[in-house]
Design a protein around this motif. Structure first.
Motif, short mmCIF file in Angstrom:
data_model
loop_
_atom_site.label_atom_id
_atom_site.label_comp_id
_atom_site.label_asym_id
_atom_site.label_seq_id
_atom_site.Cartn_x
_atom_site.Cartn_y
_atom_site.Cartn_z
N ASP A 44 12.19 12.53 19.18
CA ASP A 44 11.02 12.23 20.00
C ASP A 44 9.77 11.96 19.17
O ASP A 44 8.73 11.60 19.72
CB ASP A 44 10.74 13.39 20.96
N LYS A 45 9.87 12.17 17.86
CA LYS A 45 8.71 11.95 16.99
C LYS A 45 9.02 10.80 16.05
O LYS A 45 10.12 10.66 15.56
CB LYS A 45 8.39 13.21 16.19
N HIS A 46 8.00 9.99 15.81
CA HIS A 46 8.17 8.82 14.95
C HIS A 46 6.96 8.68 14.04
O HIS A 46 5.92 9.29 14.28
CB HIS A 46 8.36 7.55 15.79
N PHE A 47 7.11 7.86 13.03
CA PHE A 47 6.04 7.66 12.06
C PHE A 47 4.74 7.26 12.76
O PHE A 47 3.66 7.71 12.37
CB PHE A 47 6.45 6.60 11.03
N GLU A 48 4.85 6.45 13.79
CA GLU A 48 3.65 6.00 14.51
C GLU A 48 2.83 7.18 15.05
O GLU A 48 1.62 7.09 15.17
CB GLU A 48 4.03 5.06 15.67
N ASN A 49 3.52 8.28 15.38
CA ASN A 49 2.82 9.46 15.89
C ASN A 49 1.89 10.08 14.86
O ASN A 49 0.90 10.72 15.23
CB ASN A 49 3.81 10.54 16.36
N VAL A 50 2.24 9.95 13.60
CA VAL A 50 1.44 10.59 12.54
C VAL A 50 0.77 9.58 11.62
O VAL A 50 0.14 9.96 10.64
CB VAL A 50 2.29 11.58 11.72
N GLU A 51 0.89 8.31 11.94
CA GLU A 51 0.32 7.29 11.06
C GLU A 51 -1.18 7.48 10.82
O GLU A 51 -1.64 7.34 9.68
CB GLU A 51 0.59 5.89 11.61
N PRO A 52 -1.97 7.84 11.84
CA PRO A 52 -3.40 8.07 11.54
C PRO A 52 -3.63 9.19 10.51
O PRO A 52 -4.51 9.08 9.66
CB PRO A 52 -4.00 8.45 12.90
N ILE A 53 -2.82 10.23 10.59
CA ILE A 53 -2.93 11.33 9.62
C ILE A 53 -2.53 10.83 8.24
O ILE A 53 -3.21 11.11 7.24
CB ILE A 53 -2.06 12.53 10.05
N MET A 54 -1.43 10.11 8.17
CA MET A 54 -0.95 9.57 6.90
C MET A 54 -1.99 8.64 6.29
O MET A 54 -2.24 8.65 5.09
CB MET A 54 0.38 8.83 7.07
N ARG A 55 -2.61 7.82 7.13
CA ARG A 55 -3.63 6.88 6.66
C ARG A 55 -4.78 7.66 6.00
O ARG A 55 -5.24 7.28 4.92
CB ARG A 55 -4.14 6.03 7.81
N LYS A 56 -5.22 8.74 6.63
CA LYS A 56 -6.30 9.54 6.04
C LYS A 56 -5.88 10.18 4.73
O LYS A 56 -6.68 10.28 3.79
CB LYS A 56 -6.77 10.61 7.03
N LEU A 57 -4.63 10.62 4.66
CA LEU A 57 -4.13 11.24 3.43
C LEU A 57 -4.02 10.24 2.28
O LEU A 57 -4.23 10.59 1.13
CB LEU A 57 -2.76 11.88 3.65
N LEU A 58 -3.66 9.01 2.61
CA LEU A 58 -3.32 8.05 1.58
C LEU A 58 -4.43 7.03 1.26
O LEU A 58 -4.30 6.26 0.31
CB LEU A 58 -2.03 7.32 1.96
N ASP A 59 -5.47 7.00 2.05
CA ASP A 59 -6.58 6.06 1.77
C ASP A 59 -7.58 6.65 0.82
O ASP A 59 -7.78 7.78 0.64
CB ASP A 59 -7.27 5.63 3.06
N SER A 103 0.85 -1.19 0.00
CA SER A 103 0.00 0.00 0.00
C SER A 103 0.89 1.24 0.00
O SER A 103 2.09 1.16 0.28
CB SER A 103 -0.90 0.03 1.24
N ALA A 104 0.28 2.37 -0.30
CA ALA A 104 1.02 3.63 -0.26
C ALA A 104 1.49 3.91 1.17
O ALA A 104 2.62 4.35 1.38
CB ALA A 104 0.16 4.77 -0.78
N LEU A 105 0.65 3.62 2.14
CA LEU A 105 1.02 3.85 3.54
C LEU A 105 2.22 3.00 3.92
O LEU A 105 3.15 3.49 4.59
CB LEU A 105 -0.17 3.55 4.46
N PHE A 155 -3.95 12.69 -5.30
CA PHE A 155 -5.08 13.59 -5.53
C PHE A 155 -4.69 15.06 -5.61
O PHE A 155 -5.50 15.90 -5.96
CB PHE A 155 -6.15 13.39 -4.45
N HIS A 156 -3.43 15.36 -5.29
CA HIS A 156 -2.96 16.75 -5.39
C HIS A 156 -1.47 16.72 -5.74
O HIS A 156 -0.71 15.95 -5.15
CB HIS A 156 -3.18 17.50 -4.08
N PRO A 157 -1.03 17.55 -6.68
CA PRO A 157 0.37 17.51 -7.11
C PRO A 157 1.39 17.89 -6.03
O PRO A 157 2.56 17.56 -6.15
CB PRO A 157 0.43 18.50 -8.28
N VAL A 158 0.97 18.54 -4.97
CA VAL A 158 1.88 18.96 -3.90
C VAL A 158 2.03 17.87 -2.83
O VAL A 158 2.92 17.94 -2.00
CB VAL A 158 1.39 20.30 -3.28
N LEU A 159 1.20 16.86 -2.88
CA LEU A 159 1.20 15.84 -1.83
C LEU A 159 2.56 15.14 -1.65
O LEU A 159 3.01 15.00 -0.51
CB LEU A 159 0.09 14.81 -2.06
#
Length: 176
Positions: free
Chosen positions: A161-176, A79-81, A141-145
């Motif tokens: 202190d920040k990791h992918f897991e911290n933003v995974e829900p946001i990424m999931r929404k962007l990429l689904d 998947s993209a995610l 869906f957008h050329p700047v993505l």
């Protein structure tokens, strides 16, 4: 003009990387590299004008190798995610490997013009990796993505202190 030998350049980079990883930036000297490679220190300056340029080249070669491996792995992602996660993990490892340089020797490697040049280059490379993945999975869906994601992943990698897991829900929404 001194003769340059390509195989020697690669040997110098390999020796420098080994010393850098094993002993750290402070222990990496032109003399130490010369001794390990069996050349005189002046020979190194035929290939690299300074210790900083040598370290920069080591890091760029390391990133190039990471990117080649990652290009293949991302194409096989389910998947993209998953592909974005692979890129994030690779970036985290790269930043961690060279953390000491950026943390303890910021003036050495963070010259503003060099930093901007490499930042732009890295974002462009990451966009080139992300765009086909996003097109493959229908989330372009957008050329700047791709640029947005590349910048976000760099911010995550730069902050221990920040990791992918911290933003995974946001990424999931962007990429689904």
């Amino acid at each position: 003009m001194p003769k340059k030998i390509n195989a020697l350049r690669e040997k110098l980079l390999t020796c420098a990387r080994d010393i850098l990883i094993r002993k750290g930036y402070s222990e990496l000297t032109i003399r130490a590299i010369a001794n390990e490679c069996g050349v005189v220190p002046g020979t190194i300056y035929n290939y690299f004008p300074s210790k900083e340029k040598l370290v920069e080249s080591v890091m760029m070669e390391d990133w190039k190798a990471q990117r080649a491996r990652l290009d293949v792995e991302m194409q096989d992602a389910g998947s993209a995610l998953e592909a974005v996660r692979m890129l994030a993990v690779t970036l985290d490892g790269f930043v961690e490997r060279y953390h000491e340089i950026w943390e303890k020797h910021p003036a050495t490697m963070n010259d503003s013009s060099a930093f901007r040049k490499h930042h732009k280059q890295l974002v462009t490379q990451m966009c080139g990796m992300l765009q086909p993945i996003m097109e493959k999975y229908g989330c372009m869906f957008h050329p700047v993505l791709p640029q947005f994601l590349a910048e976000a992943l760099l911010v995550l990698a730069a902050d221990e202190d920040k990791h992918f897991e911290n933003v995974e829900p946001i990424m999931r929404k962007l990429l689904d």
